[in-house]
Every structure is written in C-alpha cells, then in structure tokens.
Write an enzyme that holds these catalytic residues in place. Sequence first.
Site, PDB file in Angstrom:
ATOM      1  N   CYS A   1       0.835  -1.211   0.000  1.00  0.00           N
ATOM      2  CA  CYS A   1       0.000   0.000   0.000  1.00  0.00           C
ATOM      3  C   CYS A   1       0.869   1.260   0.000  1.00  0.00           C
ATOM      4  O   CYS A   1       1.594   1.522   0.968  1.00  0.00           O
ATOM      5  CB  CYS A   1      -0.930  -0.029   1.214  1.00  0.00           C
ATOM      6  SG  CYS A   1      -1.821   1.515   1.519  1.00  0.00           S
TER       7      CYS A   1
ATOM      8  N   CYS B   1       0.188   3.793   2.814  1.00  0.00           N
ATOM      9  CA  CYS B   1       0.661   3.204   4.065  1.00  0.00           C
ATOM     10  C   CYS B   1       2.166   3.417   4.223  1.00  0.00           C
ATOM     11  O   CYS B   1       2.656   3.740   5.309  1.00  0.00           O
ATOM     12  CB  CYS B   1       0.364   1.698   4.102  1.00  0.00           C
ATOM     13  SG  CYS B   1      -1.387   1.272   3.995  1.00  0.00           S
TER      14      CYS B   1
END
Length: 232
Positions: free
Chosen positions: A160, A163
């Site tokens: 991600c 993230c």
Amino acid sequence: MKKLLSIALLTLVLISCSNGQTASSLSAPKFSAKLKELPDAPILDVRTPEEFSNGHLEYALNYDWNGAEFEQQIGSLDKSKPVFVYCLSGGRSSQAASNMRAEGFKEVYELEGGLMQWRSQNLPETTSNEVLPKGMSKQDFEALTNSDELVLIDFYADWCVPCKKMEPYLNEIANDLKSTVTVIRINVDENQELCKELGISSIPVLQVYKNKKITWTTTGFIEKEEVLQHLK
C-alpha cells in the site's frame, strides 16, 4: 512503463463503451452473482504470489500486475470473452483492467473495493491448502486496546503506497510519544479474519483507542499534524 501509461489507460476506460467494450466495476455481491452467471470466464487475481497464497477466490489465476510476465499472461486469454479481475482493495485491479481494455479485451469486470469488500460481505475464498490464516484474534486485539494510555492502531499492507508514506511519521510518533501513546501496526494480509470482524474494508485506516473505546478513526492518507491533534 506500465505506471507511466496508467493515466492514459484510465482515460480509455471512459470511452471504452463506445468501442464495444464493457467497462464494469461491480460491488462484491454483484461480482459474486456475475461469477455464477459466467462460470467459464477466467478470474484474475492481480496481487503478488505471496498475497495470493494467503487467500483468493476459488478458481482464480494469479497474474501479478506488477510482475514481469503480466503482459504475456493476459496475451494467452481470449479478448472477445468475459474476464474477471480483482486485487486486495481495487487499485491494482483497476489499472490492470484498464490495461486489458486498451489491449482489446471487450468485457472486463472489476471487483469494487477488492478482496477487502469481498471479505466484509462474508463471501467465500480459499487457499492452496483450504485453510485461511487467522492471525490476531479479536480477543488479542481487545487486550491490546485495553489501556489507560492512548493506543494508535494502524491497519496497513506492505504493498500500500499511502501506508508506506505514513509509516515514517508513525514510527516517529511511536518513539516521541512512547510515554503516553502506544502505536500498533496491523498487517491486513496477515490478519484477514480480524479485519473482517472489525469491518476494516479499505486501507490505510488509523484508529485511536482508550480503555477499549474508540475515540477517533480515519481512512486514507493523512498528514502527521492531523494525527497528533487526536493524540493530545
């Protein structure tokens, strides 16, 4: 090269219907129904092999969107027939589907929200050994959040991008505020059952707990300064 073409490919999706193509992003229940309607259509899981091994839709083929063999793999498929595509949260499958439409595929169906939405609807999946990894239990999670101090939970995945952008400042918070805040990072790929129980259907997700009670939550990329406001 694939990443440089992403914007152009997404634009092509908007005009695909006029070229006789079917551009369709389906919710998990509708995706499931469409699978039953078209049982012979290939199902492409465009995540990494490691992600795939942790759980996938039955009969899915693992064609890694970021892998070197993706173009060759889709080249073996019949472009005139329906194809299903999904990933964990929808980002990679959207890019892969756009690429496939640009290559001439006429009927590509995407799973809206990816496997996270699929799991939130309690729809079935499998692994090579038929057993899904459970990871942390809800009881374990509740024990971690049962604290007089603030507990900051970060639901993330290694692939991600948002993230990864947030990880450095979350590490800073964990170090700078360690006397008052506990930071816990939970990998959604390794804790599928927990995420399903908690209703985590997209990432990144941050949650702040105190004495087991959630006091704040947010989804998507967020700057450090805003997070700090909720840790006072």
